[in-house]
Design an enzyme around this catalytic site. Structure first.
Site, mmCIF file in Angstrom:
data_model
loop_
_atom_site.group_PDB
_atom_site.id
_atom_site.type_symbol
_atom_site.label_atom_id
_atom_site.label_comp_id
_atom_site.label_asym_id
_atom_site.label_seq_id
_atom_site.Cartn_x
_atom_site.Cartn_y
_atom_site.Cartn_z
ATOM 1 N N ASP A 238 0.849 -1.193 0.000
ATOM 2 C CA ASP A 238 0.000 0.000 0.000
ATOM 3 C C ASP A 238 0.884 1.243 0.000
ATOM 4 O O ASP A 238 1.460 1.563 1.011
ATOM 5 C CB ASP A 238 -0.958 -0.001 1.183
ATOM 6 C CG ASP A 238 -0.289 -0.382 2.510
ATOM 7 O OD1 ASP A 238 0.806 -0.987 2.513
ATOM 8 O OD2 ASP A 238 -0.879 -0.068 3.557
ATOM 9 N N GLU A 422 13.024 1.013 6.987
ATOM 10 C CA GLU A 422 11.900 0.224 6.483
ATOM 11 C C GLU A 422 12.056 -0.103 5.007
ATOM 12 O O GLU A 422 11.710 -1.193 4.559
ATOM 13 C CB GLU A 422 10.610 1.013 6.709
ATOM 14 C CG GLU A 422 9.354 0.321 6.239
ATOM 15 C CD GLU A 422 8.144 1.227 6.282
ATOM 16 O OE1 GLU A 422 7.030 0.687 6.258
ATOM 17 O OE2 GLU A 422 8.314 2.463 6.340
#
Length: 474
Positions: A238, A422
């Site tokens: 997403d 991340e």
């Protein structure tokens, strides 16, 4: 009660929203006091982070969004204060390298608990995630645990493997060809495959304002648009142009129309894992049934997701009855689960090398859209799946090259910043990754896990080999 009080007070003179919130809500506890010691080295850093990122078992609190878990667990880090389903598998890869078998077992037990309590594994252990799951890596976790605990892991978690499978196959037998219900799609030839789905048709609670704003630009009916947004969140990607129409714009998101190749490969693995678990209790008849389902799914993946024209595994749009047009790293998954033929694997390897391999590793798609699951970003889980899949077909040199570039990038950024991130910009390695709905996060569970696994797998010395990344490419 809080909403009632807010409605009564908000228009009064002197109303202070911050004071009202602090009076009615407990602020999340901060876990961000950890200071990196770069000089101690990256292995010491990861070993320390396992303690920093570990959380104690939760107690059920009636006024909290946290879904209580019975055992300790690892969170990703940064803004993410809860477990996330598919993140956890890649974190476990590193825990395995650190000989933290007990922590892995506790985390698998937690996921089994969630399946027993809610019938599936939510996106994360929050009440607002109870409408969707994430990529089904539970079988992969059990297979990983089996390496240290033996066949008893298959026996212990067989009931939960079957319950998760029942969640993903809810509605099988109730729909005709070219129809879908929940997570199940009946293909034109009558085969059953799966899609991502969220039961809610409202804006995401955790991204409410962003979804309401995005909805102003769409031509879709709002319930349909919100289903598509939420289904993309269930995918873990997403957002990405993978889920959009040919315009590449978020308002055209069509996730629920798409049969994703990676999801169906994961469910193929789940079917085979259930069959192996049934072998342990000598239920040959039922094991044979699950192997038959796995074989049917494999043939459907080869039929609908292999694009003969491009030599690539693509997603399939079941509404349009054609492959999607966005090549992505989802094509790695048929190699990871040994679904691809030798020739298909050769073509995928060639495509990865020629198109997706950048100075810092594999780029997720070839589109520079501003979305975080597109170029120029690379993500640890997709590096791992590509590397592992290539090795299963004998493309060892390419796998090692991908790993080397990724490791050098991770280590160089760590030495500069003291952080493991991340995601990374793998195209221009001097820049940080961008896109997404929030600032770049550090911590970071799956990056730590994949990094440690790959360093050990390739006997990589971070002190000697953190220099010399290939030149940046635009």
């Amino acid at each position: 009660m809080i909403m009632k009080a807010y409605q009564e007070q908000k228009d009064k003179q002197g109303f202070d929203l911050k004071a009202f919130v602090l009076a009615n809500f407990d602020m999340p506890v901060s876990h961000n006091s950890f200071q990196t010691d770069i000089e101690a080295g990256i292995r010491k850093h990861v070993d320390t982070l396992w303690q920093v990122l570990q959380r104690r078992p939760d107690e059920a609190k009636p006024n909290s969004s946290t879904l209580a878990l019975p055992n300790p667990y690892i969170v990703p880090g940064g803004r993410f204060r809860e477990i996330y389903y598919w993140d956890s598998y890649f974190t476990m890869l590193g825990l395995q390298e650190s000989h933290q078998t007990k922590v892995i077992h506790n985390m698998v037990e937690n996921f089994a608990y969630l399946i027993d309590k809610y019938g599936f594994i939510p996106n994360g252990n929050r009440s607002y995630y109870l409408t969707r799951s994430q990529p089904p890596f539970f079988a992969m976790m059990v297979n990983l645990l089996e390496k240290s605990e033996g066949k008893k892991a298959l026996i212990r978690f067989r009931p939960q493997l079957i319950k998760e499978y029942e969640y993903w196959t809810q509605g099988v037998g109730t729909i005709a060809a070219n129809e879908a219900t929940h997570r199940v799609v009946r293909m034109p030839g009558g085969e059953y495959m799966n899609r991502y789905w969220d039961e809610s048709d409202q804006p995401r609670e955790e991204s409410y304002v962003k979804d309401v704003d995005a909805a102003k630009e769409t031509k879709q009916p709002l319930p349909q648009f919100y289903h598509n947004i939420r289904a993309a969140a269930a995918s873990g990607w997403d957002f990405s142009t993978r889920w959009f129409d040919a315009s590449g714009k978020l308002p055209t998101i069509q996730t629920t129309d798409i049969v994703p190749v990676d999801l169906n490969c994961l469910l193929y693995n789940l079917e085979l894992t259930i069959a192996r678990s049934l072998d342990q209790i000598y239920n040959a008849k039922l094991a044979k049934l699950y192997r038959k389902r796995a074989e049917s799914r494999k043939q459907a993946i080869l039929k609908y997701c292999w694009n003969q024209k491009t030599g690539w595994f693509d997603d399939y749009n079941w509404q349009l009855k054609q492959p999607t047009t966005v090549p992505s790293l989802a094509a790695e998954f048929p190699l990871e689960f040994k679904i691809a033929t030798a020739e298909q694997a050769r073509l995928v390897a060639e495509g990865l090398k020629n198109n997706f391999l950048k100075p810092g590793g594999l780029v997720t798609t070839l589109n520079f859209s501003g979305q975080q699951w597109d170029a120029p970003n690379g993500w640890a889980p997709l590096q791992y799946m590509g590397i592992d899949g290539l090795e299963k077909y004998g493309y060892n040199a390419l796998a090692k090259e991908i790993a080397t570039r990724w490791l050098k990038l991770n280590i160089r950024v760590f030495k500069q910043t003291g952080k493991l991130l991340e995601k990374y910009n793998v195209v221009d390695t001097k820049l940080t990754a961008g896109g997404g709905e929030y600032p770049l996060q550090d911590g970071f569970g799956w990056t730590n896990g994949v990094l440690l696994h790959l360093m050990n797998r390739y006997h990589f010395d971070p002190e000697q080999e953190s220099k010399g990344l290939p030149e940046n490419q635009n």
